[in-house]
Scaffold this active site. Structure first.
Site, PDB file in Angstrom:
ATOM      1  N   GLY A 115      35.879  40.522  40.564  1.00 49.86           N
ATOM      2  CA  GLY A 115      35.998  39.540  41.630  1.00 49.86           C
ATOM      3  C   GLY A 115      36.629  38.262  41.118  1.00 49.86           C
ATOM      4  N   TYR A 122      42.423  45.552  35.975  1.00 51.05           N
ATOM      5  CA  TYR A 122      41.215  45.023  36.614  1.00 51.05           C
ATOM      6  C   TYR A 122      40.046  45.993  36.465  1.00 51.05           C
ATOM      7  CZ  TYR A 122      37.930  43.586  40.210  1.00 51.05           C
ATOM      8  OH  TYR A 122      36.789  43.205  40.869  1.00 51.05           O
TER       9      TYR A 122
END
Length: 537
Positions: free
Chosen positions: A73, A66
């Site tokens: 998000g 990530y």
């Protein structure tokens, strides 16, 4: 490790605050924010930063991580091509520089930067060491990025506030230096600093954390401690004005209540009042035969005088708890994901969530509001001749009717105390989902810290009015020479700024001078006392 980052420990001055190497305390932070101390990073910290960065480069080569090669998000399912990684990080910074409202103070900004440096310096963020190096330079040169009050939700970190910090690190946006607002690029050129380009995930590493609320919270703890110590001094002065009995603050009375804060509050009052000629022993006045049915002496004082240890004790305990929470957060890694080169893994989670600080700031705000109400009632006691039965109305040392004394100043204190009450709604429970409901429960920690700061600064204003009234009362009674050494120092400090007055003049010039004294001065310089400092460790 490259030669550029073969750093050695360098003592920047006698009070260098080594961020990352040891537990960062509020006391060490105070020396940087309000003293002449500098921040520094040890050679071991430089090595750990470099190791984490090099590990992440290798580890991320063939994995989905990530914020390294994904969107952010709700956009995390989108994989980002290798040739767009730099653009991804720059887009994150610029798009989240959306702050609004007033700029936070330079002290709050420096608190934010030190808090972010502390988190990054733990070596779990995968940043290149030059990012920490530039942060150190900014802090030590007192170059403060423009950070706005309104922004992040305190759940995926203080994203908006920290984006404005990251914007400065890449040489964009504005900064404040020497009281002037300038483009960051111009200041960098003047200082011969190179703007940074984010590698791998540095932008996310700077944005993703609780450092705004934590930096603001640390400033709040320092300011609240000073406020409480000033309140102890001014309360001791009120005790002397009243000519109070001493058993209210005795070790015997307060020792049978099993709360550390109450016992310490009573101990501090006894210490401040050492040498006072104004305290009375109950045995000399009441513990003897009395023929009259109505006593001349008051048996017990109003609660704002008699119950000081019981009221100030919980405030002190709350402040001790707030300091521990803020210090724990200052010494935490508030990042996601965690780059753990030691265990050769990357862990995804939610260390950016700010509930600890948010709840702590709410509790501190409530405690300081109670302190402001105590101060306001003490002020009212001094101003109301029907209550104190020894001072002229509004401590008016001029002509009654023609002159007004402290009458006008009371309105300011009362209205400001009322504002504190209005600000006491807890922020911790005011979660509103955002970010396509990705951030479905949030902390609002920065809001909580900023509102707590407003309450603290309001209370300095209320205390300024009360303290000016108290020294006027000392003059009205002519008891200067009977005061304890500590309270006499307090009296003299105020009188150097505002001489005793009987004629009406522009009041705010006097009250502002006293508020500035309280706000800008460490109260320990008045008492030559260091004991309270130890209690907050």
């Amino acid at each position: 490790m490259s030669k550029a980052y073969e750093k050695v420990d360098q003592v920047l001055n006698a009070e260098t605050c080594w961020v990352g190497a040891n537990r960062l305390s509020i006391e060490s932070l105070e020396k940087v924010l309000y003293g002449n101390a500098k921040v520094g990073l040890t050679a071991q910290t430089w090595q750990e930063l470099n190791s984490g960065h090099e590990f992440l480069k290798d580890f991320a080569d063939d994995k989905v991580i990530y914020g390294v090669n994904t969107g952010f998000g709700p956009m995390a399912p989108y994989k980002i091509p290798d040739d767009k990684h730099l653009e991804l990080q720059l887009n994150l910074i610029r798009s989240h520089c959306s702050g609004s409202g007033k700029l936070v103070s330079e002290t709050q900004t420096r608190g934010l930067m030190i808090a972010r440096l502390s988190s990054l310096a733990k070596g779990y963020s995968g940043i290149h060491p030059e990012w920490a190096e530039l942060l150190v330079k900014l802090i030590n040169a007192n170059v403060n990025p423009h950070i706005y009050e309104h922004g992040g939700l305190g759940a995926s970190g203080d994203l908006v506030q920290l984006a404005h910090l990251a914007l400065c690190l890449i040489g964009e946006g504005k900064v404040r230096i020497d009281g002037e607002d300038k483009p960051a690029a111009a200041v960098f050129a003047q200082q011969n600093w190179q703007p940074l380009l984010p590698r791998i995930r540095e932008a996310l590493a700077v944005l993703n954390g609780t450092s705004a609320m934590t930096g603001y919270g640390a400033v709040n703890v320092i300011r609240a401690r000073r406020l409480l110590e000033w309140s102890e001094l001014s309360s001791a002065l009120l005790i002397e004005i009243v000519g109070s009995y001493d058993d209210y603050y005795s070790e015997e009375l307060n020792g049978v209540k099993a709360h550390a804060g109450q016992q310490q509050a009573a101990s501090r009052l006894r210490e401040i009042l050492l040498g006072s000629k104004r305290l009375r022993d109950r045995s000399d006045h009441l513990y003897r035969a009395h023929e009259n049915k109505r006593l001349d002496d008051k048996v017990q004082e109003y609660y704002s005088i008699r119950c000081l240890p019981q009221i100030m004790g919980p405030i002190l305990d709350t402040l001790v708890d707030a300091q521990k929470t803020v210090e724990d957060e200052l010494n935490s890694v508030s990042d996601n994901p965690i780059i753990d080169y030691r265990n050769e893994n990357v862990f995804h989670g939610g260390n950016f969530h700010g509930d600890y600080v948010s709840l702590s700031m709410d509790k501190l705000k409530i405690a300081i509001t109670k302190l402001s109400l105590l101060i306001e009632r003490q002020l009212n006691y001094l101003l109301n001749d029907k209550l104190n039965q020894q001072l002229p109305p509004f401590v008016n040392m001029g002509t009654l009717g023609l002159n007004l004394g402290m009458q006008g100043a009371q309105f300011v204190a009362t209205s400001t105390a009322s504002e504190n009450q209005s600000l006491c709604s807890p922020v911790y429970i005011h979660t509103i989902p955002s970010n396509n409901d990705n951030q479905d429960i949030v902390s609002m920690g920065a809001n909580a810290a900023l509102m707590a700061n407003r309450v603290i600064e309001n209370t300095f204003e209320i205390l300024g009015v009360k303290l000016l009234t108290a020294v006027q009362a000392v003059d009205a009674l002519g008891i200067q020479d009977a005061l304890a050494p500590a309270t006499r120092n307090l009296y003299d400090s105020v009188r150097k700024l505002v001489p005793a007055f009987s004629q009406d003049a522009i009041m705010y010039e006097s009250t502002h001078a006293v508020v500035n004294l309280l706000s800008d001065t460490d109260p320990r310089t008045i008492t030559n006392h260091d004991g309270n400092k130890k209690s907050f460790n």
